[in-house]
Design a protein around this motif. Structure first.
Motif, PDB file in Angstrom:
ATOM      1  N   ALA A  92     -12.486 -39.724 -80.625  1.00  0.00           N
ATOM      2  CA  ALA A  92     -11.464 -38.591 -80.868  1.00  0.00           C
ATOM      3  C   ALA A  92     -10.783 -38.048 -79.619  1.00  0.00           C
ATOM      4  N   ASN A 122      -6.358 -32.904 -78.019  1.00  0.00           N
ATOM      5  CA  ASN A 122      -5.051 -32.865 -78.057  1.00  0.00           C
ATOM      6  C   ASN A 122      -4.540 -31.892 -77.114  1.00  0.00           C
ATOM      7  N   SER A 123      -4.453 -32.480 -75.758  1.00  0.00           N
ATOM      8  CA  SER A 123      -4.150 -31.717 -74.710  1.00  0.00           C
ATOM      9  C   SER A 123      -2.806 -31.586 -74.322  1.00  0.00           C
ATOM     10  N   PHE A 125       0.819 -30.230 -75.425  1.00  0.00           N
ATOM     11  CA  PHE A 125       1.803 -29.082 -76.097  1.00  0.00           C
ATOM     12  C   PHE A 125       2.436 -29.683 -77.091  1.00  0.00           C
ATOM     13  N   LYS A 126       2.357 -29.725 -78.317  1.00  0.00           N
ATOM     14  CA  LYS A 126       3.194 -30.127 -79.395  1.00  0.00           C
ATOM     15  C   LYS A 126       4.480 -29.172 -79.818  1.00  0.00           C
ATOM     16  N   LYS A 179       8.356 -28.773 -84.779  1.00  0.00           N
ATOM     17  CA  LYS A 179       9.429 -29.817 -85.503  1.00  0.00           C
ATOM     18  C   LYS A 179      10.160 -29.256 -86.836  1.00  0.00           C
ATOM     19  N   GLU A 191       6.504 -21.477 -87.796  1.00  0.00           N
ATOM     20  CA  GLU A 191       5.352 -21.390 -86.745  1.00  0.00           C
ATOM     21  C   GLU A 191       4.999 -19.934 -86.740  1.00  0.00           C
ATOM     22  N   VAL A 226       5.087 -17.660 -88.864  1.00  0.00           N
ATOM     23  CA  VAL A 226       4.259 -16.964 -89.879  1.00  0.00           C
ATOM     24  C   VAL A 226       2.950 -17.618 -89.851  1.00  0.00           C
ATOM     25  N   ALA A 227       2.890 -18.786 -89.543  1.00  0.00           N
ATOM     26  CA  ALA A 227       1.547 -19.393 -89.150  1.00  0.00           C
ATOM     27  C   ALA A 227       0.868 -18.779 -88.227  1.00  0.00           C
ATOM     28  N   ARG A 264       1.072 -15.641 -87.826  1.00  0.00           N
ATOM     29  CA  ARG A 264       1.187 -14.165 -88.365  1.00  0.00           C
ATOM     30  C   ARG A 264       1.730 -13.090 -87.447  1.00  0.00           C
ATOM     31  N   ARG A 293      -6.241 -25.922 -74.403  1.00  0.00           N
ATOM     32  CA  ARG A 293      -5.890 -26.760 -75.610  1.00  0.00           C
ATOM     33  C   ARG A 293      -7.318 -27.789 -75.803  1.00  0.00           C
ATOM     34  N   SER A 336      -8.758 -28.202 -86.818  1.00  0.00           N
ATOM     35  CA  SER A 336      -7.712 -28.327 -85.943  1.00  0.00           C
ATOM     36  C   SER A 336      -6.710 -29.215 -87.094  1.00  0.00           C
ATOM     37  N   GLU A 370      -9.874 -39.548 -85.415  1.00  0.00           N
ATOM     38  CA  GLU A 370      -9.060 -38.486 -85.896  1.00  0.00           C
ATOM     39  C   GLU A 370      -7.795 -38.763 -86.336  1.00  0.00           C
ATOM     40  N   GLN A 419      -4.324 -36.670 -87.246  1.00  0.00           N
ATOM     41  CA  GLN A 419      -3.831 -35.179 -87.115  1.00  0.00           C
ATOM     42  C   GLN A 419      -2.882 -34.977 -88.531  1.00  0.00           C
ATOM     43  N   GLU A 453       1.138 -31.721 -87.274  1.00  0.00           N
ATOM     44  CA  GLU A 453       1.595 -31.570 -86.108  1.00  0.00           C
ATOM     45  C   GLU A 453       1.803 -30.079 -85.860  1.00  0.00           C
ATOM     46  N   ARG A 454       0.799 -29.419 -85.026  1.00  0.00           N
ATOM     47  CA  ARG A 454       0.652 -28.071 -84.752  1.00  0.00           C
ATOM     48  C   ARG A 454      -0.229 -27.890 -83.879  1.00  0.00           C
ATOM     49  N   ASN A 455      -0.227 -27.057 -82.955  1.00  0.00           N
ATOM     50  CA  ASN A 455      -1.188 -26.757 -81.766  1.00  0.00           C
ATOM     51  C   ASN A 455      -2.143 -25.912 -82.314  1.00  0.00           C
ATOM     52  N   GLN A 465      -4.980 -23.184 -82.396  1.00  0.00           N
ATOM     53  CA  GLN A 465      -5.567 -22.086 -81.439  1.00  0.00           C
ATOM     54  C   GLN A 465      -6.796 -21.309 -82.077  1.00  0.00           C
ATOM     55  N   GLU A 477      -6.449 -16.280 -86.742  1.00  0.00           N
ATOM     56  CA  GLU A 477      -6.706 -16.291 -88.066  1.00  0.00           C
ATOM     57  C   GLU A 477      -6.341 -17.529 -88.930  1.00  0.00           C
ATOM     58  N   ILE A 478      -6.950 -18.128 -89.843  1.00  0.00           N
ATOM     59  CA  ILE A 478      -6.698 -19.189 -90.427  1.00  0.00           C
ATOM     60  C   ILE A 478      -5.422 -19.203 -91.173  1.00  0.00           C
ATOM     61  N   SER A 479      -4.286 -19.875 -90.924  1.00  0.00           N
ATOM     62  CA  SER A 479      -3.069 -19.821 -91.713  1.00  0.00           C
ATOM     63  C   SER A 479      -2.633 -21.186 -92.089  1.00  0.00           C
ATOM     64  N   VAL A 480      -3.174 -22.281 -91.624  1.00  0.00           N
ATOM     65  CA  VAL A 480      -2.824 -23.528 -92.021  1.00  0.00           C
ATOM     66  C   VAL A 480      -3.889 -24.384 -92.278  1.00  0.00           C
TER      67      VAL A 480
END
Lengths: 524, 803
Positions: free
Chosen positions: A2, A5-6, A8-9, A12, A426, A428-429, A431, B311, B386, B402, B404, B407-409, B411, B415-418
């Motif tokens: 593995a 994921n260093s 930044f994405k 999209k 994003e 929303v995700a 919060r 990250r 993640s 793994e 992915q 496609e999201r960073n 953190q 709070e868990i949202s996805v």
């Protein structure tokens, strides 16, 4: 293993559904690669178009009482012949491209030298207007013509005498073509619905074969194999197999008005299989040009022009496609041919070589130290790649720094609704969306309301935006009341929502009408 | 039998002296990994409970000795180059942490004068448990390792819980955190049994979480739960001084609380949540800190300037320095150990363990398909926090790669949202489908997303093929299942419909890239607008079974025609599974009335059922058997006479033949909640091991428990007489490691039978009309119901006769 994921994405936007069928097949790409030019101001309709068989393939257009020869590169008229007493109906180049024959409605056929434009021979025998004439493919001495007297004549050009008078048509002869494999066979089409195949070796002026198109025949053309003939008449183009005894192979009915002219075109591409590259191009009074693949029996391309079309021509080197319309405008499509490319490439190569010779790099010169950096890697070279830098948009940079409100405002200013919605998702995700809405000042709120007014009823976004609109109005009701500008925004928003509701109502009504019908259909 | 999947991060790892190996505590063993390849090279086996500390004896690079301490109450001394156990000490109390300051302090000169080696242990005293209400379970004790005995009666400190001891790299100090206090002991220069370590206490206003000592100076750093880092400089001059130093009592002590013995205390605040990692660099110029955010922060000790390694993707748990100054490791909460190249902080290699279970928000908690097993290649696909899918090789016990999903960073602190809620693999492992859910914020912005993945031909990794947003409008997806042979899948939703998807990758253009290789919806089906809760294809793919809450609907997947409806159960079905090639279908329903039912498809009726809380079902592909993972009911746990046997065992694996309600075999297991079960194709390498048995297993059963530890075994090995020896051998191992036991549970089975007779009113047999009215009258359902069943059974009989 593995990998962390260093990087930044960046956010999209959601993917849009792709169409089931690709928008452009390679073939339609080819046909649209002809760059459109217009040659206006020819008087009255263009009755015929013909290409010279010798390079660089100039083409001749006949209209009213003149014949114009155009240069295929510049598309400008190189010479005009106007020694006609009546409307010119048809023209044909000799196989070496040095002579051109033209007929007019007075019944006279003249042969000109292309360069000097002097009439060399005048063939007088037709008593009524001549509608077509044609030089055979490899024969320099004869030509065939037909006209309203329903007689097809086979001429010896040098002596200006008709060798044969081929009788058999019962109505005006409108069109004809020589076989591409034999200079003794020709077909003619007539308003008596028939297409006749003639062999000049057969004595007694009898037709070898005859097929019935079913409609007055406007145009006829031999397909390159020499066995198939395409005829146009009425709304249909029909393909006939003359070797197989005159059977109809296929009838293309995709024109909506009379088809006026057909010709053979070629898909000049390497990856198309042998024998698959020829197409029948047809134009009609409906203003459409259709490309018909007679190998697969399929219309592969279609193009619309703003006027009824009368004639079509296609250059033998696939470089030019000409369409003549009834109002005197010629639509010329021109492709950049390979030779042109090669020539320009060659030129730049030479000029580069000269430049390199002149400039010798020395260490005293700054560019000496950068020499070789612009070199392209060769095939076997090992490449050390620098990791690709992700280019971040403004809102991505702000999101990376957790400056959520600034990110939202920045993306709202960018006028790209997909990105705005992606940023909102994003948020929303994370919060943070409602907090952002809460913290917007009046000006920014105006921006947001403008966006909502514009896009909240778009079906792709409405799932998120309708909910958001409600929340925004709930949360910021005080600010909206106190500001006149915001009130205006709200009025607009209300209007767009009302319009959407109206639309939904009418759609529902429609559904109500349709669904019982579908139910019944499903039962049956 | 293969076991694996243990956690690498339960306690801090240790580097060998040449920094080429890393010793990681993995449950009962210590695994030794190569730092250059990140693959396991050896393991130290011997402890019978989890290993909590591993300490490498410092010295020259060839020296390969280490001490380990474990919860089984023993301290062991190993030569890990061989590997070989050299010495065992029994402390008889579970050891939570051990430090040996004296060997740390004096490297390389240990063989000159053989002084006693003292260890300081953090142990749990179980006897204290009942006596006092405010029980102090944790104790810090001293132990003479050379003489192999505890230093009698010496308890340095009692704490409510056993604490982790931190030692300074000079070996002069060690300390623990205790709520808002920090206890620091100074190790006597010449340590003997009697000499007592001096102690100071430093105070803070928040609960402390971690501490670290400066390698050379008297500086101690501590992190608290709010994310602050406190650095005390010059601690303990008053208490630890030998008397000849001048102590200036009037001096100002900025930042130091009360009468604490320190010169100054400064506070740094960057972390937003609890500090989990604190460590000084070996030269003492930098301080490393990390926490829940998954960011390694490097503080310049003199200036307080920061550098970051962002990250990392998961909360940091521990930072370990190696003797090689350019190499160190960080352990992350998602069971990864990253090797860092130090000044640049590049990740060189990653030792990836199986992903640990993580919490799911609310309504996605109980979904059973947390695992997807690749039947042929022996991989398990697990959802990661993640938003990814980890593929873990069960035979090789290491992470493959793994994928992915989103496609999201990530953190970690948020709070868990996805959430990736479902993952499904096709039978041949070439296709994968995932479902992710974006949870809405106050009702807006929720999104369900179905994704299909295809296995790449060269690199054997999954690549995204199709994304479908909101496949069932806004309703959640309950299950995704693949057709066993064709490119077809079904997704069922709580919104009351299911959709059949097909992959249309047939459109190839000659010599061109394939166009349109996407999944598209073929058909939609619904049954009485009931929520669809589970779906499965039969093994030949001719029948699609979809559970509509309590009934099972059978469909023709090609024509989308409803074939039959069977049912019903008492509570909604959560899992459906066809039992091999047989005509039986296994369904599982959970709360409020858990039930395991086996349905006969040819008779369209219930064959037999149990009232059991089933966690997972696995069906063998070829044979007529299936295995279930059942949670034992609370009552049976209490009534269990043999307390020690049932300890921690809350579940059982039962192997059934579909024809027969009596289990063929059973095993009792631990941590069954959240576990998974599957049959796998026997791996060739595994076959070689068992080839001596003369009966190579065709199919293996894999059990993954709630902590993602797994065990692979052959469930049929008891059936043939000649392999009974091999089976017993396997069992010894089972019992020894305490995860499964066969004989103990076998006696319990009549209890299940009792349940069966009392709870399932109509026990179907071959001739149901005979048994319908049997049984005591108070147990019989009302006559009106029975009559229908009776008539139905008669009708069935007649159709059978016609055929």
């Amino acid at each position: 293993m593995a990998e962390p994921n260093s990087t930044f994405k960046p956010i999209k936007p959601k993917l849009k559904p792709k169409p089931r069928t690709p928008k452009q097949t390679p073939e339609s790409k080819y046909w649209s690669s002809f760059k459109n030019h217009q040659i206006p101001d020819l008087i009255s309709s263009i009755t015929s178009l013909t290409f010279s068989p010798s390079p660089p393939h100039p083409f001749a257009a006949t209209h009213s009482t003149s014949l114009k020869i155009f240069n295929p590169q510049t598309l400008s008229p190189s010479s005009t012949i106007s020694s006609f007493s009546d409307v010119v109906s048809s023209a044909s180049f000799r196989c070496d491209g040095l002579l051109i024959a033209a007929s007019d409605l007075s019944g006279l056929i003249q042969v000109f030298d292309v360069k000097t434009r002097t009439p060399l021979r005048k063939l007088r025998s037709h008593t009524r207007p001549v509608r077509f004439l044609k030089y055979p493919l490899h024969d320099k001495l004869h030509l065939v013509s037909g006209g309203d007297d329903a007689v097809v004549k086979y001429w010896d050009v040098a002596s200006e005498t008709p060798l044969l008078e081929l009788l058999g048509h019962k109505d005006y002869v409108r069109c004809g073509d020589f076989s591409p494999v034999s200079h003794e066979m020709c077909v003619t089409g007539s308003y008596d619905h028939t297409v006749k195949l003639w062999d000049v070796r057969v004595t007694g002026s009898k037709t070898v074969m005859e097929v019935n198109h079913g409609k007055p025949v406007e145009s006829v053309v031999f397909l390159p194999s020499g066995g198939l003939v395409a005829t146009a008449g009425g709304n249909s183009v029909k393909i006939w197999d003359f070797i197989g005894g005159g059977q109809m192979v296929y009838s293309m009915e995709s024109h909506t008005k009379t088809v006026t002219s057909v010709c053979v075109g070629r898909v000049g591409k390497e990856n198309v299989e042998e024998g698959r590259e020829h197409r029948v191009l047809s134009v009609g009074l409906d203003g459409y040009m259709k490309v018909f693949d007679y190998g697969r029996m399929k219309v592969t391309h279609s193009m619309r022009f703003p006027a009824p079309l009368m004639s079509i021509g296609f250059s033998p080197d696939c470089g030019v496609r000409v369409i003549g319309s009834s109002n005197g405008v010629m639509y010329v499509g021109k492709r950049k041919t390979k030779e042109e490319n090669m020539e320009s490439g060659l030129r730049s190569f030479w000029s580069l070589g000269v430049e390199q010779e002149r400039r010798v790099m020395r260490p005293s010169y700054f560019r000496y130290f950068h020499r070789g950096q612009g070199d392209k890697p060769k095939e076997g070279d090992y490449l050390v790649m620098r990791p690709k830098k992700v280019k971040l948009a403004e809102h991505d940079k702000l999101l990376k720094k957790f400056r959520h409100k600034e990110a939202l405002v920045s993306v709202l200013g960018n006028k790209n609704p997909e990105n705005v919605v992606a940023v909102m998702e994003e948020l929303v995700a994370r919060r943070k969306l409602l907090k952002c809405v809460e913290n917007l000042d009046n000006e920014e709120l105006g921006l947001l309301l403008m966006f909502l007014q514009k896009y909240s009823t778009v079906p792709r976004f409405s799932g998120l935006l309708m909910g958001l609109t409600k929340k925004v109005l709930e949360m910021r009701v005080e600010d909206i009341r106190s500001s006149e500008a915001l009130k205006g925004q709200i009025r607009n928003l209300k209007r767009s929502v009302e319009e959407e509701i109206r639309m939904q109502h009418s759609l529902q009504e429609l559904q109500g009408i349709i669904s019982p019908l579908l139910r019944i259909a499903g039962r049956g | 039998m293969i076991r694996g999947g243990s956690s690498y991060i339960s306690s801090p790892p240790a580097f060998s002296n040449d920094a080429k190996r890393l010793l990681v505590c993995t449950a009962n063993t210590v695994s030794i990994f190569s730092t250059s390849t990140a693959l396991q090279v050896a393991s130290l086996e011997g402890h019978t409970a989890a290993v909590t500390s591993v300490i490498v004896v410092p010295g020259t690079k060839v020296l390969c000795y280490c001490w380990t301490a474990s919860l089984d109450g023993t301290i062991r001394y190993w030569d890990f180059s061989v590997p070989e156990l050299l010495k065992t000490l029994d402390v008889k109390m579970p050891i939570f942490s051990m430090v040996i300051p004296s060997i740390v302090g004096q490297p390389a000169e240990s063989n000159e004068k053989l002084t006693d080696v003292f260890a300081y242990l953090s142990i749990e005293d179980k006897k204290v448990q009942e006596n006092r209400p405010k029980a102090m379970h944790g104790q810090i004790r001293k132990c003479n390792l050379t003489a192999s005995r505890m230093v009698g009666g010496l308890i340095l400190k009692e704490t409510p819980q056993p604490e982790f001891i931190t030692v300074s790299s000079s070996g002069k100090f060690f300390g623990i955190r205790n709520k808002r206090k920090l206890h620091v002991w100074s190790v006597p220069a010449i340590d003997s049994g009697r000499s007592l370590a001096k102690k100071i206490t430093l105070h803070h206003s928040k609960t402390l979480s971690v501490l670290a000592f400066h390698p050379t100076e008297r500086i101690v750093a501590a992190g608290d739960v709010t994310g602050r880092i406190l650095v005390w400089r010059g601690f303990g001059y008053r208490t630890f001084s030998t008397g000849d130093e001048l102590v200036n009592k009037e001096e100002e002590h900025p930042g130091v609380r009360g009468n604490d013995d320190a010169d100054s205390c400064s506070t740094w605040h960057w972390h937003s949540a609890e500090v989990k990692v604190l460590s000084f660099s070996s030269d003492g110029a930098y301080l490393y800190s990390g926490g829940k955010e998954g960011v390694l922060v490097v503080w310049q000790l003199d200036t307080g300037k920061k550098k970051f390694l962002p990250r990392i993707g998961s909360p940091l748990l521990c930072f370990t320095d190696s003797p090689d100054p350019t190499l160190s490791s960080i352990s992350c909460a998602d069971n990864l150990i990253h090797m860092l190249e130090m000044p640049s902080m590049d990740i060189l290699k990653t030792i990836s363990g199986i992903k640990l279970p993580h919490s799911f928000p609310g309504r996605y908690e109980g979904l059973s398909s947390g695992f997807a097993f690749d039947y042929t290649s022996g991989l398990v696909a697990l959802r990661t926090e993640s938003y990814g899918i980890q593929f873990y090789s069960l035979f090789d016990d290491h992470g493959m790669y793994e994928v992915q999903v989103c496609e999201r960073n990530h953190q970690p602190g948020d709070e868990i949202s996805v959430v990736v809620i479902l993952v499904a693999l096709s039978q041949d492992g070439s296709m994968m489908s995932t479902v992710e859910v974006k949870l809405p914020e106050e009702g807006i912005g929720g999104l369900v997303c179905l994704k299909f993945w295809a296995l790449g031909s060269e690199n054997k990794k999954f690549t995204l093929s199709t994304v479908i947003y909101e496949p069932h409008r806004d309703a959640g997806i309950s299950a995704v299942a693949f057709h066993p042979t064709r490119h077809m899948a079904v997704s069922s939703s709580y919104g009351g419909d299911f959709k059949v998807w097909v992959c249309n990758d047939e459109i190839h253009q000659k010599g061109q890239t394939l166009q349109n290789s996407g999944w598209a919806c073929l058909a939609v089906g619904a049954y009485k607008k009931k929520p669809m809760t589970a779906a499965a294809f039969s093994l030949d793919g001719s029948v699609l079974a979809v559970a509509a809450e309590t009934v099972i609907t059978l469909w023709d997947p090609d024509k989308n025609v409803l074939l039959a409806v069977i049912g019903e159960t008492f509570s909604p079905i959560v899992t459906l599974s066809f039992a091999g090639k047989s005509e039986y279908l296994v369904s599982v329903s959970r709360d409020p009335k858990p039930q395991l039912s086996v349905w006969n498809m040819s008779k369209l009726s219930l064959s037999w059922s149990y009232r059991l809380h089933i966690e997972a079902v696995a069906c063998a592909v070829d044979l007529l058997s299936f295995a279930v993972l059942a949670l034992l009911p609370e009552s049976s746990m209490c009534t269990e006479s043999n307390e020690s046997m049932s300890q921690g065992r809350d579940g059982a694996i039962l192997l059934f033949n579909v024809m027969d309600p009596v289990p063929v075999a059973s095993w009792s297991v631990r941590k069954a909640k959240g576990g998974g079960l599957s049959f796998l194709q026997g791996n060739p390498s595994f076959l070689e091991e068992n080839i001596s048995d003369g009966n190579a297993p065709k199919e293996l059963l894999v059990y993954v428990n709630g902590d993602h530890e797994y065990v692979l075994f052959d469930p049929y090995s008891n059936e043939a007489n000649e392999v009974s020896m091999a089976r017993r051998k396997g069992l010894v191992e089972l019992e020894e490691t305490g995860q499964v036991g066969y004989a103990s549970i076998y006696g319990e089975l009549p209890e299940f039978k009792r349940n069966q007779t009392s709870l399932v009113p109509s026990v179907p047999s071959e001739r149901p009309w005979e048994t319908i009215f049997s049984g005591s009258s108070h147990n019989l359902p009302p006559l009106t119901k029975l009559c229908a069943a009776f008539l139905e059974s008669l009708m069935e009989k007649r159709t059978a006769a016609v055929e």
